[in-house]
Write a protein that holds these residues in place. Sequence first.
Motif, short mmCIF file in Angstrom:
data_model
loop_
_atom_site.label_atom_id
_atom_site.label_comp_id
_atom_site.label_asym_id
_atom_site.label_seq_id
_atom_site.Cartn_x
_atom_site.Cartn_y
_atom_site.Cartn_z
N GLU A 289 0.38 -1.85 -0.04
CA GLU A 289 0.13 -0.52 0.10
C GLU A 289 0.79 1.17 0.25
OE1 GLU A 289 -3.58 2.42 2.57
OE2 GLU A 289 -1.97 0.98 3.11
N GLY A 290 0.83 1.83 -1.21
CA GLY A 290 1.91 3.45 -1.17
C GLY A 290 3.25 3.15 -0.93
N VAL A 291 4.08 3.79 -1.16
CA VAL A 291 4.88 3.77 -1.40
C VAL A 291 5.84 4.51 -0.02
CG1 VAL A 291 5.83 2.85 -3.60
CG2 VAL A 291 5.66 5.68 -2.29
N ASP A 292 7.00 4.34 0.68
CA ASP A 292 7.99 4.69 1.62
C ASP A 292 9.60 5.44 1.33
OD1 ASP A 292 8.99 2.85 1.98
OD2 ASP A 292 8.47 2.15 3.97
N LEU A 293 10.17 5.60 2.20
CA LEU A 293 11.21 6.28 1.32
C LEU A 293 11.93 5.29 1.31
CD1 LEU A 293 12.86 8.80 4.01
CD2 LEU A 293 14.31 6.69 3.18
N TRP A 294 11.84 4.07 1.90
CA TRP A 294 12.95 3.16 1.43
C TRP A 294 11.92 2.20 -0.37
CZ3 TRP A 294 17.46 3.80 2.85
CH2 TRP A 294 17.34 4.11 4.42
N ASP A 295 11.15 2.05 -0.37
CA ASP A 295 10.49 2.09 -1.44
C ASP A 295 11.32 2.35 -2.80
OD1 ASP A 295 9.21 -0.27 -1.57
OD2 ASP A 295 7.36 0.92 -0.06
N LEU A 296 11.85 4.25 -2.52
CA LEU A 296 12.27 5.17 -3.56
C LEU A 296 13.88 5.19 -3.46
CD1 LEU A 296 9.74 7.54 -2.82
CD2 LEU A 296 9.48 6.13 -5.00
N VAL A 297 14.00 4.40 -2.08
CA VAL A 297 15.95 4.78 -1.83
C VAL A 297 16.15 3.35 -3.14
CG1 VAL A 297 17.66 4.74 -1.22
CG2 VAL A 297 16.18 6.30 -0.39
N LEU A 298 15.41 2.00 -2.45
CA LEU A 298 15.79 1.37 -2.94
C LEU A 298 15.79 0.67 -4.82
CD1 LEU A 298 15.62 -1.35 0.24
CD2 LEU A 298 17.77 -0.56 -0.84
N LYS A 299 14.97 1.58 -5.36
CA LYS A 299 14.72 1.55 -6.46
C LYS A 299 15.68 1.82 -7.09
CE LYS A 299 11.06 3.17 -10.05
NZ LYS A 299 9.84 3.62 -10.09
N GLN A 300 16.37 2.87 -7.11
CA GLN A 300 16.97 3.44 -7.87
C GLN A 300 18.66 3.21 -6.93
OE1 GLN A 300 18.93 6.63 -6.78
NE2 GLN A 300 18.59 5.99 -5.14
N ASP A 301 18.52 2.18 -6.26
CA ASP A 301 20.47 2.66 -5.12
C ASP A 301 20.67 0.69 -5.07
OD1 ASP A 301 22.43 3.03 -3.50
OD2 ASP A 301 21.35 1.66 -1.95
N ASP A 302 20.07 0.10 -5.28
CA ASP A 302 19.36 -1.62 -5.48
C ASP A 302 20.91 -1.85 -4.29
OD1 ASP A 302 18.75 -4.37 -6.34
OD2 ASP A 302 20.52 -4.14 -7.53
N GLY A 303 20.96 -1.35 -3.43
CA GLY A 303 21.94 -1.71 -2.51
C GLY A 303 23.84 -1.61 -2.92
N LYS A 304 23.71 -0.42 -3.98
CA LYS A 304 24.87 -0.62 -4.16
C LYS A 304 26.02 0.99 -3.89
CE LYS A 304 23.98 -3.39 -9.26
NZ LYS A 304 23.44 -3.33 -10.05
N VAL A 305 25.30 1.42 -4.05
CA VAL A 305 25.65 2.76 -3.06
C VAL A 305 25.51 3.26 -1.57
CG1 VAL A 305 25.41 5.43 -3.67
CG2 VAL A 305 24.98 4.21 -5.89
N MET A 306 24.57 2.98 -1.16
CA MET A 306 25.12 2.95 0.12
C MET A 306 24.58 1.58 1.09
SD MET A 306 21.73 5.26 2.29
CE MET A 306 22.30 6.60 1.54
N SER A 307 25.48 2.06 1.51
CA SER A 307 25.64 0.51 2.53
C SER A 307 24.82 0.69 3.37
CB SER A 307 27.33 0.56 3.75
OG SER A 307 27.00 1.44 4.98
N ARG A 308 24.68 -0.64 4.23
CA ARG A 308 24.10 -0.46 5.44
C ARG A 308 23.57 0.50 6.53
NH1 ARG A 308 20.07 -4.21 8.08
NH2 ARG A 308 19.05 -2.65 9.58
N ALA A 309 25.50 0.62 7.08
CA ALA A 309 25.14 1.78 7.83
C ALA A 309 24.62 2.56 7.99
CB ALA A 309 26.97 1.08 8.28
#
Length: 517
Positions: A289-309
């Motif tokens: 239902e809807g989107v939140d911050l991480w939907d939008l971040v992960l969509k274009q980041d795919d875990g390659k640019v931003m570390s989990r920390a």
Amino acid sequence: MSTHIDSTVGLSRLIHNASALQVFNAVVALIIIRWFARGFYRAYFHPLARFPGPKISAATRIPQIVATWTGSSHLYVARLHRQYGPIVRISPDHISFIDSQAWKDTSGHATAEQKKQRGSMPTKHWSRYGRAVNGTPSLINQQSDKEHARMRRVFNPAFSDRALKQQEPLFMKWIDLLVSKLDEGIQEDSDRKWNMVRMYNFTTFDVMGDLTFGEPLNMLNSGKYDPWVSMIFGSVRTNSKLSIIQYYPLLYKAFKALVPETFAKKRYEHFQYSVERVTKRLERGRRSEGVDLWDLVLKQDDGKVMSRAEMDSNSSLFMIAGTETTATLLSGLTYQLLKNPDKMEKLVEEIRSTFADSRDMHMEALAALPYLNACMKEALRVYPPVPVGLPRMTPPDGSTIAGVYVPPDTTVTIPHLAMYTSELNFKDPLSFVPERWLGDERYANDDKHALQPFSVGPRDCLGKNMAYHEMRLIAAKVFYKFDFELCPESDKWNDQEVFTLWEKHPLMCKLKPATSS
């Protein structure tokens, strides 16, 4: 013979004690002489001696420390600017500016030619910003401009107007719940008094919890503060007072060495709250239902640019920066409107005449309401959520700020409240006059560029647009549905202490269903 020996021993002790006392007195005298000598040098021969300000503040940090400890630093700085002008030395190594040009010269975007003319800009005074528990910088304390720009590029899409429109249903869900809770309470007890500070806090934390963690804190439903939020509020005052120790490096080192284990444990537990919820959010994947911050971040980041920390440290930042300040502005706006009923009448007329139903309210429609936006700006001016200035440090070659050269290693700040309530920048500075933002000729000479509550430049507030949309939605829906009355006990509500943020008192109001539309 024994008596003679006792007398000799007693005399020896007396001489020894007298000598020790003399040494102690000499040490004390030297410390006092050094203190006065250093103060005299600071006041009359220091590189900052040419800046205006009281000599006592130039000689010693004591006035600033007292103001910080008592929560009156905002009043202390504003008073000095009224007395000495737009540039004031408020402590031995600290210059305060309320000239609007200082925004560009300390934080703005500068061309190579401008840098050549003005010298390097001050950087954040990094030692005053602390570090994340996990040691990984967030947007607010990332020292590297390159790394900050990289991190910001990752988050920018999640805070764009397009993204906010996608997130609008999430905002609506919690704001409508706020209105529903107020309405239910009125139906049960028409004389009930509401602490609107609490209600606004409940709403903004539930909204940001849903945006950041994919789940709310459920404070609107429970009617009480989540323990994690209570810990945040308690730590703000404590950290503000403890910041005094940083002026004395040896004392600060001793404090860190002796700090109780429970203090460090609480800080760790607070951070782990964010870590655990980010973990849960990432494991759930995309929202149904809807989107939140991480939907939008992960969509274009795919875990390659931003570390989990980095995700963890920034989540903790967003939950603080995107909640308390928004609720603070709404509280201040409500108070100012209730103290100026003619302004409340104009705003209510605009909102209720524009919309036939609160369900017709959307971000774009509210952004087009001139008087609502003027009220927001004016509330930010007279009651900025962060009333003090955030410290910056001039570089080794110094900086030119507002046309004045400031020597190296000098702390510089732009205090929001002092800037916005100065006659040098605004006519009738202490009055709540939204019309000044709507072309009223009486205020044509106001320096409107002085109002920068979200800062300027490459490190300005990433969530500025989100904050404006959320504040407009909450204010419009609440003032559309209810008529407000300020309770007598909150008549002097804005008489508050400041520990980095306002120490807000309960804002007690009576509400009743709107009588006009």
